[in-house]
Design an enzyme around this catalytic site. Structure first.
Site, PDB file in Angstrom:
ATOM      1  CB  SER A   1      -0.939   0.034   1.209  1.00  0.00           C
ATOM      2  OG  SER A   1      -1.876  -0.995   1.139  1.00  0.00           O
TER       3      SER A   1
ATOM      4  CE  LYS B   1      -4.102   0.996   3.836  1.00  0.00           C
ATOM      5  NZ  LYS B   1      -3.862   0.178   2.685  1.00  0.00           N
TER       6      LYS B   1
END
Length: 166
Positions: free
Chosen positions: A71, A114
């Protein structure tokens, strides 16, 4: 429903011997994160024309945060490019996404967490992979879908330009 913001930094030096440069990354990073560094380095070479083997590139996750997955690929690429090109990144923009060696931004997991972490950290904008653009209401933060690293570069750097727009 928790997420975490990772702060990354990079510094680039010409290698002592041409063609013998190395890439250094935290030992606490998982193998997928280290693959992201390799992918980022390949894309940086394609974008800049600079042979990354002519440089020693140091990438650091501040605080030694464990990065376990791909990520952070886009973020890693951006900090390397920032150091190599001596360009400032915006400090109010968070990014997430796996980077392919062709510069495509790939989807990631845990996107809502996130985004929430970015909001809690005071970010104004989050660049997310277009393929998994989230649905929902994220008041207080702008969510921007990006498909390529070229798009992310224009949004993440202070000067708002791409590589050749000197």
């Amino acid at each position: 429903f928790l997420g975490k913001i990772l702060e990354l930094e990079a510094v680039v030096f010409p290698s002592r011997e041409k063609g013998m440069g190395k890439i250094y990354f935290n030992n606490t990073a998982g193998s997928m994160a280290k693959d992201s560094v390799t992918n980022a380095a390949a894309v940086v070479r394609r974008l800049t024309g600079k042979d990354i083997h002519d440089y020693d590139i140091h990438v650091n996750s501040i605080g030694g945060g464990n990065i376990d997955g791909p990520s952070a690929g886009v973020a890693i690429l951006l900090v390397i490019l920032s150091a190599l090109e001596n360009r400032s990144l915006r400090q109010d923009v968070a990014v997430t996404g796996e980077i392919s060696i062709r510069g495509k931004i790939m989807p990631v997991g845990g996107l809502q967490q996130k985004i929430y972490a970015a909001l809690q950290a005071g970010m104004k904008k989050v660049l997310v992979p277009k393929e998994n653009y989230p649905s929902g209401d994220f008041r207080g933060i702008e969510i921007v879908p990006v498909e390529t690293i070229e798009e992310a570069i224009q949004l993440a750097f202070d000067d708002g330009r791409f590589m050749n727009d000197r």
